[in-house]
Every structure is written in structure tokens, then in C-alpha cells.
Design a protein around this motif. Sequence first.
Motif, PDB file in Angstrom:
ATOM      1  N   GLU A  61      84.580   3.861 116.999  1.00  0.00           N
ATOM      2  CA  GLU A  61      84.315   2.481 117.795  1.00  0.00           C
ATOM      3  C   GLU A  61      82.568   2.242 118.341  1.00  0.00           C
ATOM      4  OE1 GLU A  61      84.714   0.876 122.805  1.00  0.00           O
ATOM      5  OE2 GLU A  61      86.797   2.167 120.950  1.00  0.00           O
ATOM      6  N   GLY A  62      82.065   1.480 117.803  1.00  0.00           N
ATOM      7  CA  GLY A  62      80.637   1.262 118.059  1.00  0.00           C
ATOM      8  C   GLY A  62      80.171   0.991 115.978  1.00  0.00           C
ATOM      9  N   ASP A  63      81.637   1.484 115.574  1.00  0.00           N
ATOM     10  CA  ASP A  63      80.582   1.537 113.622  1.00  0.00           C
ATOM     11  C   ASP A  63      80.315  -0.361 113.520  1.00  0.00           C
ATOM     12  OD1 ASP A  63      80.936   3.684 113.724  1.00  0.00           O
ATOM     13  OD2 ASP A  63      82.941   3.835 112.651  1.00  0.00           O
ATOM     14  N   LYS A  64      79.492  -0.529 113.074  1.00  0.00           N
ATOM     15  CA  LYS A  64      78.853  -1.822 112.598  1.00  0.00           C
ATOM     16  C   LYS A  64      79.970  -2.717 111.508  1.00  0.00           C
ATOM     17  CE  LYS A  64      75.509  -1.826 115.948  1.00  0.00           C
ATOM     18  NZ  LYS A  64      76.300  -0.512 116.365  1.00  0.00           N
ATOM     19  N   ILE A  65      79.447  -4.089 111.903  1.00  0.00           N
ATOM     20  CA  ILE A  65      81.030  -4.572 110.018  1.00  0.00           C
ATOM     21  C   ILE A  65      79.915  -5.566 109.879  1.00  0.00           C
ATOM     22  CG2 ILE A  65      82.344  -6.078 110.448  1.00  0.00           C
ATOM     23  CD1 ILE A  65      83.620  -4.849 113.060  1.00  0.00           C
ATOM     24  N   TYR A  66      79.601  -5.658 108.551  1.00  0.00           N
ATOM     25  CA  TYR A  66      78.481  -6.561 107.775  1.00  0.00           C
ATOM     26  C   TYR A  66      79.684  -7.355 106.764  1.00  0.00           C
ATOM     27  CZ  TYR A  66      74.965  -3.681 109.195  1.00  0.00           C
ATOM     28  OH  TYR A  66      74.373  -2.674 110.328  1.00  0.00           O
ATOM     29  N   THR A  67      79.893  -8.471 106.279  1.00  0.00           N
ATOM     30  CA  THR A  67      79.948  -9.310 105.517  1.00  0.00           C
ATOM     31  C   THR A  67      79.818  -8.367 103.820  1.00  0.00           C
ATOM     32  OG1 THR A  67      77.742 -10.533 105.095  1.00  0.00           O
ATOM     33  CG2 THR A  67      79.689 -11.922 105.791  1.00  0.00           C
ATOM     34  N   SER A  68      81.004  -8.423 103.521  1.00  0.00           N
ATOM     35  CA  SER A  68      80.553  -7.408 101.755  1.00  0.00           C
ATOM     36  C   SER A  68      80.515  -8.249 100.819  1.00  0.00           C
ATOM     37  CB  SER A  68      81.970  -6.792 101.668  1.00  0.00           C
ATOM     38  OG  SER A  68      83.113  -7.160 100.983  1.00  0.00           O
ATOM     39  N   GLY A  69      81.114  -9.489 100.473  1.00  0.00           N
ATOM     40  CA  GLY A  69      80.086 -10.086  99.706  1.00  0.00           C
ATOM     41  C   GLY A  69      81.327  -9.654  98.525  1.00  0.00           C
ATOM     42  N   LYS A  70      82.364  -9.120  98.806  1.00  0.00           N
ATOM     43  CA  LYS A  70      83.101  -8.658  97.628  1.00  0.00           C
ATOM     44  C   LYS A  70      83.776  -9.830  96.544  1.00  0.00           C
ATOM     45  CE  LYS A  70      86.198  -5.362  96.840  1.00  0.00           C
ATOM     46  NZ  LYS A  70      87.830  -4.698  97.507  1.00  0.00           N
ATOM     47  N   GLU A  71      83.782 -11.269  97.916  1.00  0.00           N
ATOM     48  CA  GLU A  71      84.553 -11.983  97.064  1.00  0.00           C
ATOM     49  C   GLU A  71      83.528 -13.294  96.464  1.00  0.00           C
ATOM     50  OE1 GLU A  71      86.888 -13.869  99.986  1.00  0.00           O
ATOM     51  OE2 GLU A  71      88.291 -12.155  99.811  1.00  0.00           O
ATOM     52  N   GLY A  72      82.348 -12.383  96.438  1.00  0.00           N
ATOM     53  CA  GLY A  72      81.794 -13.663  95.669  1.00  0.00           C
ATOM     54  C   GLY A  72      81.046 -14.861  96.272  1.00  0.00           C
ATOM     55  N   ILE A  73      81.668 -15.348  98.121  1.00  0.00           N
ATOM     56  CA  ILE A  73      81.616 -16.118  98.617  1.00  0.00           C
ATOM     57  C   ILE A  73      79.875 -16.162  99.249  1.00  0.00           C
ATOM     58  CG2 ILE A  73      82.387 -17.625 100.981  1.00  0.00           C
ATOM     59  CD1 ILE A  73      85.205 -16.514  99.309  1.00  0.00           C
ATOM     60  N   PHE A  74      80.046 -14.699  99.873  1.00  0.00           N
ATOM     61  CA  PHE A  74      78.564 -14.979 100.652  1.00  0.00           C
ATOM     62  C   PHE A  74      78.127 -14.017 100.763  1.00  0.00           C
ATOM     63  CE2 PHE A  74      81.977 -15.872 103.607  1.00  0.00           C
ATOM     64  CZ  PHE A  74      81.974 -17.372 104.186  1.00  0.00           C
ATOM     65  N   SER A  75      76.567 -13.791 101.293  1.00  0.00           N
ATOM     66  CA  SER A  75      75.530 -12.799 100.286  1.00  0.00           C
ATOM     67  C   SER A  75      76.277 -11.519 101.150  1.00  0.00           C
ATOM     68  CB  SER A  75      74.049 -13.127 100.716  1.00  0.00           C
ATOM     69  OG  SER A  75      73.814 -14.162 100.362  1.00  0.00           O
ATOM     70  N   PRO A  76      75.803 -10.563 100.316  1.00  0.00           N
ATOM     71  CA  PRO A  76      76.573  -9.450 101.860  1.00  0.00           C
ATOM     72  C   PRO A  76      75.476  -8.750 102.358  1.00  0.00           C
ATOM     73  CG  PRO A  76      75.765  -8.635  99.280  1.00  0.00           C
ATOM     74  CD  PRO A  76      75.573 -10.105  99.327  1.00  0.00           C
ATOM     75  N   GLY A  77      75.704  -8.149 103.840  1.00  0.00           N
ATOM     76  CA  GLY A  77      74.872  -7.548 104.067  1.00  0.00           C
ATOM     77  C   GLY A  77      74.748  -8.457 106.040  1.00  0.00           C
ATOM     78  N   ILE A  78      75.288  -9.320 106.277  1.00  0.00           N
ATOM     79  CA  ILE A  78      75.032  -9.870 106.991  1.00  0.00           C
ATOM     80  C   ILE A  78      75.915  -9.386 108.511  1.00  0.00           C
ATOM     81  CG2 ILE A  78      75.170 -12.907 108.319  1.00  0.00           C
ATOM     82  CD1 ILE A  78      75.310 -13.756 105.502  1.00  0.00           C
ATOM     83  N   PRO A  79      75.217  -9.174 109.219  1.00  0.00           N
ATOM     84  CA  PRO A  79      75.885  -7.893 110.816  1.00  0.00           C
ATOM     85  C   PRO A  79      76.302  -9.617 111.114  1.00  0.00           C
ATOM     86  CG  PRO A  79      73.535  -8.490 111.079  1.00  0.00           C
ATOM     87  CD  PRO A  79      73.781  -9.575 109.434  1.00  0.00           C
ATOM     88  N   ILE A  80      78.336  -8.570 111.534  1.00  0.00           N
ATOM     89  CA  ILE A  80      79.061  -9.925 112.702  1.00  0.00           C
ATOM     90  C   ILE A  80      79.555  -9.508 113.444  1.00  0.00           C
ATOM     91  CG2 ILE A  80      81.541 -10.557 112.402  1.00  0.00           C
ATOM     92  CD1 ILE A  80      81.288 -10.178 108.745  1.00  0.00           C
ATOM     93  N   GLY A  81      79.598  -7.916 113.614  1.00  0.00           N
ATOM     94  CA  GLY A  81      79.403  -6.930 114.683  1.00  0.00           C
ATOM     95  C   GLY A  81      79.974  -5.721 114.918  1.00  0.00           C
ATOM     96  N   GLU A  82      80.851  -4.978 115.823  1.00  0.00           N
ATOM     97  CA  GLU A  82      80.831  -3.951 116.333  1.00  0.00           C
ATOM     98  C   GLU A  82      82.072  -3.356 116.222  1.00  0.00           C
ATOM     99  OE1 GLU A  82      78.367  -2.337 119.085  1.00  0.00           O
ATOM    100  OE2 GLU A  82      79.052  -2.549 120.106  1.00  0.00           O
ATOM    101  N   VAL A  83      82.693  -2.347 115.393  1.00  0.00           N
ATOM    102  CA  VAL A  83      84.098  -1.649 115.801  1.00  0.00           C
ATOM    103  C   VAL A  83      84.135  -1.512 117.612  1.00  0.00           C
ATOM    104  CG1 VAL A  83      85.956   0.020 115.772  1.00  0.00           C
ATOM    105  CG2 VAL A  83      84.495  -0.925 113.563  1.00  0.00           C
TER     106      VAL A  83
END
Length: 282
Positions: free
Chosen positions: A230-252
Motif C-alpha cells: 500500500e502506498g506504491d506509486k502507479i505510472y503509465t508504462s508506455g508498454k503499448e506505445g500509446i502514452f509516454s511512460p512515467g506519467i503519474p496516476i495514483g498510488e496503491v
Amino acid sequence: MEYGTSRDDVGIAIRSAFLRKSSKQKFSLFALIFLSIFFLFLEAIDWKIVNQIRSLTKDTIYRGSLMVSYPTKGFSEIISLGNEHINLYEKYNQLKEDNKKLKSDISRNKFLELENSQLRKLIDEKSTSSINDKFARVMLDIQSPYLNSFIINVGGNQSIKNGMAVLHGKNFIGRIVDVNYFSSRVLLVSDLNSKIAVLVEPSGSHAILSGHGEQLPTLEYLSKSLDIKEGDKIYTSGKEGIFSPGIPIGEVKIENKIVKTSLFSDLKQVSFVKIRVEDKTK
């Protein structure tokens, strides 16, 4: 000669009329004369008993006049009280309207202050953002138990395309799914149809962020071998090539062994958004 005769005739007529009066009328006249003389005599006499009677009589007359004047004064006071009540009611209505207008002005000023604060933040973000980023105002907020999206006031006229990332400040909140010339629809991460590839740090675990409407989004397809806390940070992965990686979203946030995501941005409080123009579907 004729003038003198007519004057004598008038005098004779007056004497004749007086002589023709009845005995009762004569008595009344003499009684009034007698009483007038008697009262004048009493006024001149300085006897104690007479003075007392005179004072009592005057007091009676004065008290009687005062009693007679009470209805007139009372009626005047009632009219005055009625007028004061009417004026007070009119002043009350005027003050009520002024208070209502003042509250409306205060509310409007607070709204303008809030909007001004948001615009300042937007200007600050724009000064540090990529030159290609576009900013938009939320025109409609479509919320339901399962479907969540925004309608924004930019579209093809600002080179907006499907699949572009939409941010609130620095936080990822959704993506463009429908583009018109002057407007676009943003599918929020909380929407039931939203599936976003994400990365959980510091474990480095890849997962899919799935929307659940009013409920918090959940992390699916997590590797069981990795320790998610709990509290781990969640970011976009960029794995599918749709979004840039590392955009913050939220936390666990873990509830009943279900890994959920507490978003950094409150989607109900979003008025302006930023669109990453360089992030587009291939």
C-alpha cells in the motif's frame, strides 16, 4: 324723510317681534342674562368656597376636554403606528433584497477567485509544458455509476486525435476517444471501459488499470511473485506505445486483498485539462 320713516319701521317691527314672544321664551332670555351676570359676579368674588367651586368646575371641564381628546389622539397614534409598520415592512423587504444581492455578489466573487486560481495554475503548467501540449476547459462532466467521461472544448481545430493522453496538472486521468472539430470526449480512468497499461513502483510490476465507475480502479494481471505494498506509486508504462511512460496516476490502496488505485487527481474537481499532443495512436 323716507329714510327716517323706514328706520322707524324697522325698530317698530323688532319691538313687535319681541313683544309677540311667549312667556317661556322671555323667561329663558332673562335666565341666561341672570346666569351670565351671576357667573361674572362669582368670578370677581374672592371667597374661599367660591374659589374651591371655581377650581373644581375648571378641573372638571379640563378633565372632560382631556377625556374627549383621547379618541382623537388614539386614532392618530393608530394611524402613525400603521404607517411605521408599513415603512418598517418596506425597509425589511429592501434589506432582504440587498442581502440577497450581496450574497449573490459574494458567491460570484468566490467563483471568480476560484476560476482565477485555476487559470493561474494552468498558466504555470503551460510555461513548463511542452510547446505542443494543448489546454482545454471541461464543458460537460458525464458521470454515472459505471460510465465516466468529459467533454472538452477543443478538437480537430487544435490537432487533437484519438488516443492522446489527458492530464490534470501532471497526473494522468484519461484519454481522447472521440474527436469533433470543436470538441472531444475524454474517457476517464474510472470508466468501466477504461484499460490502461501501468507500472507499479518500486517493485517494477506491470499491470492493467481497470475502471469500475464510482468504485476505485483496480490493478489486474499483477505478478504474484512481486511484493505490492500500500502506498506504491502507479505510472503509465508506455508498454503499448500509446502514452509516454512515467506519467503519474495514483498510488496503491489494498482493501480486502484487492489491489485498488487511489487517484492523485479528484475527477469531480477537474475544470481544465492538458492534452499531450505528441502522444497519439500509431
